[in-house]
Design an enzyme around this catalytic site. Structure first.
Site, PDB file in Angstrom:
ATOM      1  N   PRO A  97       3.958  -3.637  -0.948  1.00  0.00           N
ATOM      2  CA  PRO A  97       3.773  -5.053  -1.322  1.00  0.00           C
ATOM      3  C   PRO A  97       3.952  -5.389  -2.795  1.00  0.00           C
ATOM      4  CG  PRO A  97       1.904  -4.211  -0.063  1.00  0.00           C
ATOM      5  CD  PRO A  97       2.735  -3.040  -0.434  1.00  0.00           C
ATOM      6  N   PHE A  98       3.858  -4.401  -3.710  1.00  0.00           N
ATOM      7  CA  PHE A  98       3.779  -4.773  -5.132  1.00  0.00           C
ATOM      8  C   PHE A  98       4.822  -4.043  -5.984  1.00  0.00           C
ATOM      9  CE2 PHE A  98      -0.400  -5.451  -3.222  1.00  0.00           C
ATOM     10  CZ  PHE A  98      -0.521  -6.819  -3.425  1.00  0.00           C
ATOM     11  N   GLU A 138      -0.843  -1.251  -4.057  1.00  0.00           N
ATOM     12  CA  GLU A 138      -2.230  -1.678  -4.323  1.00  0.00           C
ATOM     13  C   GLU A 138      -2.321  -2.916  -5.206  1.00  0.00           C
ATOM     14  OE1 GLU A 138      -4.816   1.458  -5.602  1.00  0.00           O
ATOM     15  OE2 GLU A 138      -6.548   0.129  -5.758  1.00  0.00           O
ATOM     16  N   LYS A 161      -8.757   3.358  -1.271  1.00  0.00           N
ATOM     17  CA  LYS A 161      -9.251   4.738  -1.355  1.00  0.00           C
ATOM     18  C   LYS A 161      -9.279   5.289   0.048  1.00  0.00           C
ATOM     19  CE  LYS A 161      -9.720   6.015  -5.440  1.00  0.00           C
ATOM     20  NZ  LYS A 161      -8.830   7.083  -5.895  1.00  0.00           N
TER      21      LYS A 161
END
Lengths: 422, 178
Positions: free
Chosen positions: A210-211, A228, A244
């Site tokens: 996503p990033f 993340e 995590k």
């Protein structure tokens, strides 16, 4: 006068455009992938018109003045090394990597992959027209990435040294100095004429997350393939999504997700960081607004099952996204807990600098609107030295096994290590 | 109420600040441990000593605050600092626990609490008594017999502690400042 132009692009056409812009050298790309169905927005900055390079002397007010001095969005990164300064952690290591780099652009393309609709806007009419022309042109799709021949990869810590670092961390945990600590390795190799735009688009298609960020910073071309989110603020509503708990697999089955969420060790790892993130956003959130939702949610990326939670809050009226970002920086999932003591220990255990790794890529739209990632799964090429570098790490808790943590670290580095071996 | 929360460079201090705000009606003043020599307990109505990394011996300077006669609440390291002030001892816990919950008996009720500790109060200081312990006998809450001083080994401010406010309310009521 601002220029606005709507475009409609298929995924293929957008991919071709992103590749062309990455090659151009005047564009920085923040791309979502199919790693999470709710993250489909892509932002591309085209032709930088100003920049702020963060140094030791840059103040919080300097960053606010730069980001809030205009209505244009600001794209860029702040490095983990800047986080050491923010948290008052001394370091003796030197680096020539920028502490951070923020830019504003002549034109920006905002595109939603799920609808295929995009919007070009910006203060520079020429830049906006040029970008609009490219968006409607027939462009070449990225070719398969042609990696340079396999080269010897240098590791900052051997397997033995990494496992020794894990054992030292376990002693620090038993002495109460830390509950959890993220220990990383740096990998580097020579890579003359590394095709970073080709690598970016090849990874984006084969390893969606996503990033993604593809960012030009002086002689450094940085590619972050992060799954993340660090902090998002939408009209003052804060969301952090710490990750995590990791399980590597060759063949996916739904039972794998249960295996992660039912693990006492993995659950404790996530819970510690959730409490840390709650703390870090609380400094700038209204009393009573901080809450946890969807604890132990899961998603799949890079043949890993990963666990995350949603930590929400409401930004105080007298705070801004820069206050929130800098007070919470660097993200707790890549330091450990308590943060400052863990960062001090990391400085003694890791021989390398982290630079942009474990920093954040940010999109700042105003005092109460921002999105940012944790810059993990990140690599860069330095054209001065023809060096290709990347890091990988693992969270160490009291019941960690040194060999297993090393294996997890290597699994996270796999897609970068595999370059040049196929 | 003039409450002060002393932060021992911990990463849960602001969680505690928010929990206290919900029960005090307003947030406490939060100060850094490094500033302790420049501060005075005079005029305070409640002192809270935060969790933090390491051992109590790393945090000198609390004597003046604990002996001030003003109510003192210590959390985790804060509890261990109080215990050592009265002559108690801190040691490594055989099986340290972080980010996990445990059910304890607290004043006749079962409470699910979050534990984050490698060390524990292995010997009690003079005048302190255990008001809650876990099933292995590890002290989870201590109170002074005749002074307004109390501490919790677990973390009431954690999202894993189901009813963190119960522990803040109990301390305030015991101190007579609820």
């Amino acid at each position: 006068m601002r220029y606005n132009h709507s475009v409609s692009l298929s995924v293929q056409a957008f991919t071709a455009l992103a590749y062309r812009l990455a090659q151009d050298g005047q564009a920085d790309l923040f791309l979502s992938g199919s790693g999470r169905s709710d993250e489909t927005r892509c932002v591309i900055g085209f032709i930088p018109r100003s920049e702020l390079i963060i140094t030791d002397r840059t103040t919080r007010q300097d960053i606010k003045d730069y980001c809030f001095g205009t209505q244009e969005p600001t794209l860029g990164f702040i490095s983990y090394t800047y986080g050491l300064k923010l948290r008052g952690v001394k370091t003796t290591k030197t680096t020539d990597f920028p502490l951070g780099h923020l830019k504003q652009y002549g034109a920006v393309l905002e595109h939603d992959l799920s609808t295929g609709r995009g919007e070009i806007h910006g203060p520079d009419e020429n830049a906006a027209r040029k970008l609009a022309a490219l968006a409607t042109a027939q462009l070449d799709m990225p070719p398969l990435f042609a990696s340079s021949p396999a080269k010897q990869v240098q590791q900052s810590l051997t397997q033995e040294a990494y496992e020794s670092g894990v054992r030292k961390t376990l002693e620090a945990i038993r002495d109460g100095h830390t509950y959890q600590l993220n220990l990383s390795l740096k990998f580097s190799r020579t890579a003359k004429d590394m095709d970073m735009p080709g690598l970016a688009m090849d990874f984006w298609q084969r390893h969606p997350a996503p990033f993604y960020a593809f960012f030009n910073s002086g002689t450094h071309t940085i590619l972050s393939t992060s799954p993340e989110r660090f902090l998002r603020v939408t009209d003052g509503e804060v969301l952090s999504q710490p990750i995590k708990g990791t399980l590597h697999f060759k063949q996916y089955t739904p039972e794998l997700e249960h295996k992660v969420t039912s693990s006492a060790k993995e659950s404790a790892e996530l819970s510690m960081i959730v409490d840390l993130v709650r703390n870090d956003i609380s400094q700038n959130c209204e009393y009573g607004s901080v809450r946890v939702e969807g604890h132990k949610s899961t998603f799949i990326v890079d043949n890993l099952v990963q666990m995350y939670s949603n930590v929400h809050g409401r930004l105080r009226e007298d705070s801004t996204v820069i206050d929130l970002l800098l007070d919470a920086f660097p993200g707790g999932s890549i330091t450990g807990c308590p943060k400052r003591r863990s960062m001090e220990l990391i400085e003694t255990l890791e021989p390398h600098t982290r630079d942009v790794y474990c920093g954040s890529f940010v999109i700042i739209r105003g005092k109460r609107d921002m999105d940012s990632s944790i810059a993990i799964r990140t690599c860069w090429h330095d054209s001065r030295t023809d060096t290709f570098s990347f890091h990988a790490g693992s969270g160490i808790v009291v019941d960690s096994a040194p060999r297993k943590e090393y294996r997890e670290t290597m699994a996270k580095a796999h897609k970068f290590l595999a370059l040049g071996k196929s | 109420m003039n409450a002060i929360l002393i932060d021992n460079h911990d990463s849960f201090t602001h969680n505690l600040e928010h929990l206290l705000a919900a029960h005090l009606g307003h947030g406490p003043e939060v100060v850094c441990y490094d500033d302790l020599p420049h501060l005075s307990p005079v005029g305070r109505e409640l002192i809270i000593i935060s969790p933090g990394p390491g051992r109590p011996a790393e945090y000198p300077g609390y004597g003046l605050w604990i002996d001030s006669g003003i109510p003192v609440l210590g959390i985790c390291l804060g509890l261990q600092i109080i215990n050592e002030h009265f002559g108690g001892r801190t040691d490594r816990l055989q099986h340290c626990v972080h980010g996990k919950t445990e059910d304890i008996n607290f004043l006749g009720q079962t409470q699910t609490v979050a534990r984050y500790h490698s060390l524990y109060c292995s010997n009690l200081g003079t005048g302190l008594e255990v008001i809650a312990a876990n099933t292995n006998g590890v002290p989870m809450a201590l109170a002074h017999r005749n002074r307004p001083i109390m501490g919790y080994q677990f973390h009431p401010e954690s999202f894993l502690t189901k009813q963190g406010g119960v522990f803040i309310d109990h301390a305030l009521q015991s101190f007579g400042i609820a």
